[in-house]
Design a protein around this motif. Structure first.
Motif, PDB file in Angstrom:
ATOM      1  N   ARG A  34     -34.697   2.622  28.593  1.00  0.00           N
ATOM      2  CA  ARG A  34     -34.729   3.800  29.319  1.00  0.00           C
ATOM      3  C   ARG A  34     -34.151   3.801  30.781  1.00  0.00           C
ATOM      4  NH1 ARG A  34     -37.549   8.253  27.660  1.00  0.00           N
ATOM      5  NH2 ARG A  34     -37.910   8.685  30.164  1.00  0.00           N
ATOM      6  N   THR A  35     -34.250   2.649  31.240  1.00  0.00           N
ATOM      7  CA  THR A  35     -33.561   2.469  32.479  1.00  0.00           C
ATOM      8  C   THR A  35     -31.992   2.320  32.439  1.00  0.00           C
ATOM      9  OG1 THR A  35     -33.615  -0.144  32.534  1.00  0.00           O
ATOM     10  CG2 THR A  35     -35.417   0.965  33.193  1.00  0.00           C
ATOM     11  N   LEU A  36     -31.525   2.458  31.404  1.00  0.00           N
ATOM     12  CA  LEU A  36     -30.043   2.175  30.939  1.00  0.00           C
ATOM     13  C   LEU A  36     -29.331   3.497  30.746  1.00  0.00           C
ATOM     14  CD1 LEU A  36     -29.709  -1.154  29.268  1.00  0.00           C
ATOM     15  CD2 LEU A  36     -29.193  -0.774  31.526  1.00  0.00           C
ATOM     16  N   LEU A  37     -30.127   4.081  29.570  1.00  0.00           N
ATOM     17  CA  LEU A  37     -29.762   5.383  29.081  1.00  0.00           C
ATOM     18  C   LEU A  37     -30.813   6.077  28.854  1.00  0.00           C
ATOM     19  CD1 LEU A  37     -26.856   4.512  26.570  1.00  0.00           C
ATOM     20  CD2 LEU A  37     -26.461   5.539  28.992  1.00  0.00           C
ATOM     21  N   GLN A  38     -30.825   7.300  28.806  1.00  0.00           N
ATOM     22  CA  GLN A  38     -31.972   8.423  28.692  1.00  0.00           C
ATOM     23  C   GLN A  38     -31.444   9.561  28.030  1.00  0.00           C
ATOM     24  OE1 GLN A  38     -33.630   9.514  32.657  1.00  0.00           O
ATOM     25  NE2 GLN A  38     -34.301   7.297  33.028  1.00  0.00           N
ATOM     26  N   VAL A  39     -32.426   9.981  27.088  1.00  0.00           N
ATOM     27  CA  VAL A  39     -32.031  11.147  26.127  1.00  0.00           C
ATOM     28  C   VAL A  39     -33.242  12.351  26.267  1.00  0.00           C
ATOM     29  CG1 VAL A  39     -31.684  11.696  23.570  1.00  0.00           C
ATOM     30  CG2 VAL A  39     -31.143   9.491  24.484  1.00  0.00           C
ATOM     31  N   TYR A  40     -32.484  13.322  26.505  1.00  0.00           N
ATOM     32  CA  TYR A  40     -33.265  14.562  26.677  1.00  0.00           C
ATOM     33  C   TYR A  40     -32.811  15.723  26.004  1.00  0.00           C
ATOM     34  CZ  TYR A  40     -35.725  11.940  30.554  1.00  0.00           C
ATOM     35  OH  TYR A  40     -36.206  11.252  31.347  1.00  0.00           O
ATOM     36  N   ASP A  41     -33.581  16.282  25.194  1.00  0.00           N
ATOM     37  CA  ASP A  41     -32.960  17.501  24.427  1.00  0.00           C
ATOM     38  C   ASP A  41     -31.592  17.143  23.567  1.00  0.00           C
ATOM     39  OD1 ASP A  41     -35.213  19.090  25.128  1.00  0.00           O
ATOM     40  OD2 ASP A  41     -34.189  19.774  26.845  1.00  0.00           O
ATOM     41  N   GLY A  42     -31.699  15.867  22.929  1.00  0.00           N
ATOM     42  CA  GLY A  42     -30.062  15.635  22.483  1.00  0.00           C
ATOM     43  C   GLY A  42     -29.107  15.054  23.294  1.00  0.00           C
ATOM     44  N   GLU A  43     -29.237  15.055  24.505  1.00  0.00           N
ATOM     45  CA  GLU A  43     -28.370  14.733  25.435  1.00  0.00           C
ATOM     46  C   GLU A  43     -28.461  13.622  25.993  1.00  0.00           C
ATOM     47  OE1 GLU A  43     -27.026  17.812  28.155  1.00  0.00           O
ATOM     48  OE2 GLU A  43     -27.402  19.447  26.779  1.00  0.00           O
ATOM     49  N   ILE A  44     -27.344  12.634  26.212  1.00  0.00           N
ATOM     50  CA  ILE A  44     -27.656  11.169  26.739  1.00  0.00           C
ATOM     51  C   ILE A  44     -27.201  11.430  28.200  1.00  0.00           C
ATOM     52  CG2 ILE A  44     -26.695   9.004  26.481  1.00  0.00           C
ATOM     53  CD1 ILE A  44     -26.226   9.521  23.548  1.00  0.00           C
ATOM     54  N   PHE A  45     -28.237  10.648  28.968  1.00  0.00           N
ATOM     55  CA  PHE A  45     -27.800  10.834  30.479  1.00  0.00           C
ATOM     56  C   PHE A  45     -28.178   9.160  30.808  1.00  0.00           C
ATOM     57  CE2 PHE A  45     -29.747  14.891  29.568  1.00  0.00           C
ATOM     58  CZ  PHE A  45     -28.926  15.699  30.381  1.00  0.00           C
ATOM     59  N   LEU A  46     -27.154   8.928  32.100  1.00  0.00           N
ATOM     60  CA  LEU A  46     -27.195   7.680  32.417  1.00  0.00           C
ATOM     61  C   LEU A  46     -28.640   7.261  33.046  1.00  0.00           C
ATOM     62  CD1 LEU A  46     -23.730   7.216  34.072  1.00  0.00           C
ATOM     63  CD2 LEU A  46     -24.542   6.529  31.813  1.00  0.00           C
ATOM     64  N   GLY A  47     -29.410   6.107  32.915  1.00  0.00           N
ATOM     65  CA  GLY A  47     -30.276   5.526  33.519  1.00  0.00           C
ATOM     66  C   GLY A  47     -30.021   5.345  34.826  1.00  0.00           C
ATOM     67  N   PRO A  48     -31.291   4.839  35.549  1.00  0.00           N
ATOM     68  CA  PRO A  48     -30.990   4.494  37.084  1.00  0.00           C
ATOM     69  C   PRO A  48     -30.181   3.141  37.349  1.00  0.00           C
ATOM     70  CG  PRO A  48     -33.391   3.953  36.431  1.00  0.00           C
ATOM     71  CD  PRO A  48     -32.639   5.028  35.587  1.00  0.00           C
ATOM     72  N   LEU A  49     -30.310   2.041  36.399  1.00  0.00           N
ATOM     73  CA  LEU A  49     -29.473   0.847  36.507  1.00  0.00           C
ATOM     74  C   LEU A  49     -27.922   1.161  36.085  1.00  0.00           C
ATOM     75  CD1 LEU A  49     -31.759  -1.613  34.776  1.00  0.00           C
ATOM     76  CD2 LEU A  49     -31.579  -1.010  37.143  1.00  0.00           C
ATOM     77  N   LEU A  50     -27.561   2.080  35.064  1.00  0.00           N
ATOM     78  CA  LEU A  50     -26.094   2.146  34.893  1.00  0.00           C
ATOM     79  C   LEU A  50     -25.765   3.003  36.145  1.00  0.00           C
ATOM     80  CD1 LEU A  50     -25.813   2.758  31.221  1.00  0.00           C
ATOM     81  CD2 LEU A  50     -25.453   0.729  32.477  1.00  0.00           C
ATOM     82  N   LYS A  51     -26.305   4.001  36.790  1.00  0.00           N
ATOM     83  CA  LYS A  51     -25.925   4.705  37.786  1.00  0.00           C
ATOM     84  C   LYS A  51     -25.552   3.859  39.005  1.00  0.00           C
ATOM     85  CE  LYS A  51     -28.346   9.167  36.914  1.00  0.00           C
ATOM     86  NZ  LYS A  51     -29.189  10.186  37.130  1.00  0.00           N
ATOM     87  N   GLY A  52     -26.531   2.837  39.272  1.00  0.00           N
ATOM     88  CA  GLY A  52     -26.545   2.005  40.116  1.00  0.00           C
ATOM     89  C   GLY A  52     -25.222   0.937  40.082  1.00  0.00           C
ATOM     90  N   LEU A  53     -25.156   0.654  38.657  1.00  0.00           N
ATOM     91  CA  LEU A  53     -23.850  -0.123  38.372  1.00  0.00           C
ATOM     92  C   LEU A  53     -22.496   0.696  38.699  1.00  0.00           C
ATOM     93  CD1 LEU A  53     -22.598  -2.756  37.144  1.00  0.00           C
ATOM     94  CD2 LEU A  53     -22.828  -1.460  34.873  1.00  0.00           C
ATOM     95  N   ILE A  54     -22.384   1.669  38.416  1.00  0.00           N
ATOM     96  CA  ILE A  54     -21.270   2.665  38.863  1.00  0.00           C
ATOM     97  C   ILE A  54     -21.122   2.737  40.456  1.00  0.00           C
ATOM     98  CG2 ILE A  54     -20.375   4.832  38.779  1.00  0.00           C
ATOM     99  CD1 ILE A  54     -21.922   5.430  36.256  1.00  0.00           C
ATOM    100  N   VAL A  55     -22.174   2.805  40.984  1.00  0.00           N
ATOM    101  CA  VAL A  55     -21.935   2.900  42.564  1.00  0.00           C
ATOM    102  C   VAL A  55     -21.710   1.390  43.170  1.00  0.00           C
ATOM    103  CG1 VAL A  55     -22.996   2.894  44.712  1.00  0.00           C
ATOM    104  CG2 VAL A  55     -23.726   4.562  43.102  1.00  0.00           C
ATOM    105  N   THR A  56     -22.000   0.232  42.363  1.00  0.00           N
ATOM    106  CA  THR A  56     -21.621  -1.108  42.680  1.00  0.00           C
ATOM    107  C   THR A  56     -20.179  -1.229  42.480  1.00  0.00           C
ATOM    108  OG1 THR A  56     -23.770  -2.172  42.596  1.00  0.00           O
ATOM    109  CG2 THR A  56     -21.819  -3.461  42.120  1.00  0.00           C
TER     110      THR A  56
END
Length: 264
Positions: free
Chosen positions: A46-68
């Motif tokens: 869940r810290t990598l990918l999160q699923v809400y209502d059938g949609e996939i969202f980036l978790g905090p760690l992957l968001k941080g990886l993109i900023v890095t």
């Protein structure tokens, strides 16, 4: 026969690496067990990918990886520009330019990166109007640029004197000689240490977390404060950094082979 030896050597290297990973894993597990730590690996996805209502969202760690990755990519471009400019200036006929580069390289290489980050963030940022992101990028570029300057200088000096003389005999200017004759040949010498510098830059980018940039390290710290999954999160963060640096090393190795093949 030679091929068999290479295969055996690779198999032995892989075996040693696997044993090292097993030993490291056992030490982590044993240490956590003695501390009474409760492993919660099932919560890590869940810290990598999160699923809400059938949609996939980036978790905090992957968001941080993109900023890095953004910080590292921009800082690397600036690092190459600063390093090349400093190397050319040091090799020029300007005495003031040479001493300026020497002072820059020695000052940056012999002071802590954290101190430099604070100086940039608290002093230069208000003057230049930089936000946290660009303050971190500027500090990393200036820091790594000092090391890149020596890498470029060594690569340029490795080009034989006859190449310079040939360029001048053709009537090329100093800039054209650098562009068409010297730098293409120096690239073979420069590329391996420059790839190592890129890997180092990615790792050093973690320091921007101290000025509240939401990079991978900062996001990992925030997740730990919310979930108390210290071991799981830091191991995941380390693996993400490792994936990035390994891919960089492999890409640089392939580029180096291609350059050698093109210039052979």
């Amino acid at each position: 026969m030679v091929r068999r030896r290479r295969l055996r050597r690779r198999a032995l290297d892989l075996l040693q690496f696997a044993l090292f990973l097993l030993l490291l894993g056992w030490l982590l597990f044993e240490g956590a067990t003695r501390m009474g730590y409760n492993w919660q690996w099932y919560r890590v996805p869940r810290t990598l990918l999160q699923v809400y209502d059938g949609e996939i969202f980036l978790g905090p760690l992957l968001k941080g990886l993109i900023v890095t990755l953004e910080i590292s990519a921009v800082a690397l471009v600036l690092t190459v520009a600063i390093g090349l400019g400093a190397a050319v200036l040091r090799l020029s006929g300007s005495v003031a330019g040479r001493w300026l580069v020497v002072a820059y390289v020695e000052a940056i290489r012999n002071t802590p990166l954290l101190v430099q980050l604070y100086l940039v963030y608290f002093i230069l940022s208000p003057i230049l109007g930089l936000d946290r992101f660009w303050a971190g990028v500027l500090c990393l570029a200036v820091f790594e640029g000092a090391f890149a300057a020596e890498i470029f200088r060594g690569g340029i000096m490795a080009v034989r004197r006859g190449q310079w003389e040939g360029a001048w005999a053709l009537g090329l200017s100093r800039r054209a000689a650098y562009r068409f004759v010297v730098l293409p040949q120096a690239l073979r010498v420069i590329l391996p240490p420059l790839a190592g510098l890129a890997v180092s830059l990615v790792k050093h980018s973690a320091i921007v977390s101290v000025i509240a940039v939401f990079d991978l390290t900062n996001e990992g710290r925030n997740v730990i404060s919310d979930t108390f999954m210290t071991f799981e999160i830091w191991i995941t963060v380390a693996v993400l950094y490792l994936c990035v640096t390994v891919l960089l090393s492999l890409g640089a190795g392939l580029l180096e082979k291609r350059l050698k093949g093109a210039m052979a």
